[in-house]
Design a protein around this motif. Structure first.
Motif, PDB file in Angstrom:
ATOM      1  N   UNK A 191       0.837  -1.196   0.000  1.00  0.00           N
ATOM      2  CA  UNK A 191       0.000   0.000   0.000  1.00  0.00           C
ATOM      3  C   UNK A 191       0.875   1.250   0.000  1.00  0.00           C
ATOM      4  N   UNK A 192       0.528   2.212  -0.833  1.00  0.00           N
ATOM      5  CA  UNK A 192       1.257   3.475  -0.874  1.00  0.00           C
ATOM      6  C   UNK A 192       0.638   4.454   0.118  1.00  0.00           C
ATOM      7  N   UNK A 193       1.483   5.091   0.911  1.00  0.00           N
ATOM      8  CA  UNK A 193       1.042   6.080   1.886  1.00  0.00           C
ATOM      9  C   UNK A 193       1.886   7.336   1.724  1.00  0.00           C
ATOM     10  N   UNK A 194       1.331   8.450   2.172  1.00  0.00           N
ATOM     11  CA  UNK A 194       2.063   9.712   2.116  1.00  0.00           C
ATOM     12  C   UNK A 194       3.144   9.704   3.192  1.00  0.00           C
ATOM     13  N   UNK A 195       4.381   9.972   2.807  1.00  0.00           N
ATOM     14  CA  UNK A 195       5.502   9.915   3.741  1.00  0.00           C
ATOM     15  C   UNK A 195       5.804  11.258   4.377  1.00  0.00           C
ATOM     16  N   UNK A 196       5.525  12.348   3.693  1.00  0.00           N
ATOM     17  CA  UNK A 196       5.801  13.679   4.217  1.00  0.00           C
ATOM     18  C   UNK A 196       4.699  14.632   3.774  1.00  0.00           C
ATOM     19  N   UNK A 197       4.410  15.620   4.618  1.00  0.00           N
ATOM     20  CA  UNK A 197       3.408  16.618   4.292  1.00  0.00           C
ATOM     21  C   UNK A 197       1.993  16.184   4.574  1.00  0.00           C
ATOM     22  N   UNK A 198       1.814  15.254   5.523  1.00  0.00           N
ATOM     23  CA  UNK A 198       0.468  14.758   5.806  1.00  0.00           C
ATOM     24  C   UNK A 198      -0.446  15.850   6.345  1.00  0.00           C
ATOM     25  N   UNK A 199       0.108  16.825   7.042  1.00  0.00           N
ATOM     26  CA  UNK A 199      -0.716  17.873   7.641  1.00  0.00           C
ATOM     27  C   UNK A 199      -1.266  18.843   6.613  1.00  0.00           C
ATOM     28  N   UNK A 200      -0.794  18.794   5.376  1.00  0.00           N
ATOM     29  CA  UNK A 200      -1.233  19.728   4.339  1.00  0.00           C
ATOM     30  C   UNK A 200      -2.351  19.161   3.471  1.00  0.00           C
ATOM     31  N   UNK A 201      -2.751  17.933   3.701  1.00  0.00           N
ATOM     32  CA  UNK A 201      -3.711  17.275   2.830  1.00  0.00           C
ATOM     33  C   UNK A 201      -5.099  17.244   3.438  1.00  0.00           C
ATOM     34  N   UNK A 202      -6.074  17.030   2.567  1.00  0.00           N
ATOM     35  CA  UNK A 202      -7.465  16.890   2.952  1.00  0.00           C
ATOM     36  C   UNK A 202      -7.995  15.587   2.367  1.00  0.00           C
ATOM     37  N   UNK A 203      -9.034  15.010   2.972  1.00  0.00           N
ATOM     38  CA  UNK A 203      -9.598  13.775   2.415  1.00  0.00           C
ATOM     39  C   UNK A 203     -10.019  13.942   0.963  1.00  0.00           C
ATOM     40  N   UNK A 204      -9.730  12.921   0.157  1.00  0.00           N
ATOM     41  CA  UNK A 204     -10.080  12.861  -1.263  1.00  0.00           C
ATOM     42  C   UNK A 204      -9.300  13.868  -2.110  1.00  0.00           C
ATOM     43  N   UNK A 205      -8.251  14.465  -1.544  1.00  0.00           N
ATOM     44  CA  UNK A 205      -7.460  15.404  -2.326  1.00  0.00           C
ATOM     45  C   UNK A 205      -6.551  14.642  -3.294  1.00  0.00           C
ATOM     46  N   UNK A 206      -6.396  15.193  -4.482  1.00  0.00           N
ATOM     47  CA  UNK A 206      -5.528  14.576  -5.479  1.00  0.00           C
ATOM     48  C   UNK A 206      -4.066  14.887  -5.157  1.00  0.00           C
ATOM     49  N   UNK A 207      -3.205  13.912  -5.404  1.00  0.00           N
ATOM     50  CA  UNK A 207      -1.775  14.093  -5.141  1.00  0.00           C
ATOM     51  C   UNK A 207      -0.985  13.659  -6.366  1.00  0.00           C
ATOM     52  N   UNK A 208       0.266  14.105  -6.416  1.00  0.00           N
ATOM     53  CA  UNK A 208       1.182  13.730  -7.494  1.00  0.00           C
ATOM     54  C   UNK A 208       2.488  13.246  -6.861  1.00  0.00           C
ATOM     55  N   UNK A 209       2.784  11.941  -6.970  1.00  0.00           N
ATOM     56  CA  UNK A 209       4.020  11.424  -6.364  1.00  0.00           C
ATOM     57  C   UNK A 209       5.246  12.026  -7.030  1.00  0.00           C
ATOM     58  N   UNK A 210       6.181  12.482  -6.214  1.00  0.00           N
ATOM     59  CA  UNK A 210       7.440  13.007  -6.728  1.00  0.00           C
ATOM     60  C   UNK A 210       8.624  12.133  -6.347  1.00  0.00           C
ATOM     61  N   UNK A 211       8.407  11.265  -5.348  1.00  0.00           N
ATOM     62  CA  UNK A 211       9.502  10.387  -4.916  1.00  0.00           C
ATOM     63  C   UNK A 211       8.891   9.281  -4.080  1.00  0.00           C
ATOM     64  N   UNK A 212       9.560   8.157  -4.013  1.00  0.00           N
ATOM     65  CA  UNK A 212       9.126   7.019  -3.206  1.00  0.00           C
ATOM     66  C   UNK A 212      10.282   6.623  -2.315  1.00  0.00           C
ATOM     67  N   UNK A 213      10.033   6.536  -1.012  1.00  0.00           N
ATOM     68  CA  UNK A 213      11.088   6.134  -0.074  1.00  0.00           C
ATOM     69  C   UNK A 213      11.523   4.710  -0.348  1.00  0.00           C
ATOM     70  N   UNK A 214      12.769   4.439  -0.120  1.00  0.00           N
ATOM     71  CA  UNK A 214      13.292   3.092  -0.320  1.00  0.00           C
ATOM     72  C   UNK A 214      12.660   2.134   0.675  1.00  0.00           C
ATOM     73  N   UNK A 215      12.512   0.885   0.218  1.00  0.00           N
ATOM     74  CA  UNK A 215      11.917  -0.120   1.101  1.00  0.00           C
ATOM     75  C   UNK A 215      12.765  -0.295   2.336  1.00  0.00           C
ATOM     76  N   UNK A 216      14.075  -0.220   2.212  1.00  0.00           N
ATOM     77  CA  UNK A 216      14.950  -0.411   3.367  1.00  0.00           C
ATOM     78  C   UNK A 216      14.734   0.601   4.454  1.00  0.00           C
ATOM     79  N   UNK A 217      14.231   1.796   4.090  1.00  0.00           N
ATOM     80  CA  UNK A 217      14.007   2.834   5.096  1.00  0.00           C
ATOM     81  C   UNK A 217      12.771   2.553   5.935  1.00  0.00           C
ATOM     82  N   UNK A 218      11.971   1.586   5.497  1.00  0.00           N
ATOM     83  CA  UNK A 218      10.753   1.265   6.235  1.00  0.00           C
ATOM     84  C   UNK A 218      10.967   0.085   7.149  1.00  0.00           C
ATOM     85  N   UNK A 219      12.096  -0.524   7.138  1.00  0.00           N
ATOM     86  CA  UNK A 219      12.305  -1.697   7.966  1.00  0.00           C
ATOM     87  C   UNK A 219      12.959  -1.316   9.281  1.00  0.00           C
TER      88      UNK A 219
END
Length: 362
Positions: free
Chosen positions: A334-362
């Motif tokens: 599942x893709x989740x927002x990694x940064x800037x969560x406080x700036x979003x609203x429900x159902x708001x459209x987003x544009x991915x600019x980068x994806x954190x490495x899997x190793x950073x989530x372990x």
């Protein structure tokens, strides 16, 4: 005239331009996707944390002792026996205690006679004083003697009651229901008052005692596997952690309670305790900036297939300087927002600019 005709369309166009700009729909601005950095959920193994060796202990355990000293005459229980509240466990040789009670009763009788005689003397002195045959000082001395005799009688009666209690203490009874986990006194042994002779434990609530080093912090949940049956994993929750380290080992005593302890788990069994293991829900580690709280508890922004965000509640298990360990039902990938969560609203459209490495989530 020709110049006027040429300028007229230009003037009309200039007059209409501000109106056209001001009437631009705001929906066009809202439709612009917000650029965000994403992270991908990767489930952690159930046993991903550090592991330590612990032992199964009862939550409530007490060493029971006689409230009187003497020689043990009888031992009425064996190791591992189940006992009820008030059940006799040990008996002392009570001959000396009976003699002490007999002496205390004799002292009471003697003091009663002295007190009665002193009271009669005070009464006679009171009669003579009213008739004027004795001095007031003589009467006061008789009254003082009577009061002192009454106090000695009260003291003698209290000593007799104490002797009776000590005789009753010659039989050690179980203060509560439990199981005998240790025999500390044997037949013929002379014990002093307060010296433990048996240890009782309540097996209804069991927990695992583990010693963890200074570099590791206790987690709210743990995974327990007993050496006798390593194929069975038991969920444990943190009950208490020592506030100070052991002076010799420099480790902290941590107790994890077992709400669903198996019946075959006996006190004293050795177990491997893996910290940070949650068996009911998968674990995931996300960047700290992915967490957000709007008054309803911690949440993540999940990215839908349409490129919009939806709030997903999570349970925070542990926090570090850069990451958070969560218990979540979100599927892996599942893709989740990694940064800037406080700036979003429900159902708001987003544009991915980068994806954190899997190793950073372990």
């Amino acid at each position: 005239m020709r110049r006027f005709l040429v300028l007229s369309p230009l003037l009309l166009l200039a007059a209409c331009l501000p109106e056209a700009r001001s009437s631009a729909p705001s929906a066009a601005v809202e439709a612009i996707p917000r650029p965000v950095q994403l992270a991908v959920i990767r489930h952690l193994p159930n046993e991903s944390g550090p592991a330590f060796t612990g032992t199964l202990r009862p939550r409530r355990e007490a060493e029971v002792a006689f409230r009187a000293g003497g020689r043990i005459a009888e031992r009425l229980v064996d190791l591992g026996a189940e006992v009820e509240a008030g059940q006799p466990l040990f008996r002392l040789d009570a001959r000396d205690l009976r003699l002490a009670l007999a002496a205390a009763e004799a002292d009471v009788l003697s003091t009663e006679a002295s007190a009665l005689n002193a009271a009669n003397e005070a009464q006679r002195s009171r009669t003579l004083l009213s008739a004027g045959h004795v001095a007031a000082a003589f009467h006061e001395a008789r009254e003082t003697t009577a009061r002192a005799a009454a106090q000695r009688l009260a003291s003698a009666r209290a000593q007799r009651d104490l002797a009776q209690n000590r005789l009753d203490y010659a039989e050690l009874r179980a203060p509560a229901a439990g199981r005998v986990t240790a025999i500390l006194g044997e037949l013929g042994q002379v014990v002093s008052e307060g010296q433990p002779v048996v240890r009782l434990a309540d097996p209804a609530e069991r927990e695992v005692l583990v010693q963890i080093p200074e570099s590791v912090s206790a987690t709210p949940v743990a995974n327990v596997r007993f050496w006798a049956r390593p194929e069975v994993a038991v969920r444990a929750t943190l009950r208490e952690a020592a506030a100070s380290a052991d002076g010799v080992l420099r480790t902290y005593a941590v107790r994890y309670t077992l709400p669903e302890a198996p019946e075959w788990a006996r006190l004293g069994m050795t177990a491997t305790v893996t910290l940070g293991a949650a068996l009911s829900e998968p674990l995931a580690r996300v960047p700290l900036g992915a967490l957000h709280d709007r008054g309803a508890g911690p949440m993540l922004w999940r990215v839908t297939e349409e490129g919009r965000v939806m709030a997903e509640p999570v349970q925070v298990l542990a926090l570090s300087e850069a990451t958070a360990t969560l218990a979540t039902t979100l599927p892996e990938g599942t893709r989740v927002v990694a940064m800037g969560a406080q700036l979003l609203e429900p159902q708001q459209r987003i544009r991915p600019v980068d994806v954190r490495l899997v190793g950073s989530l372990r």
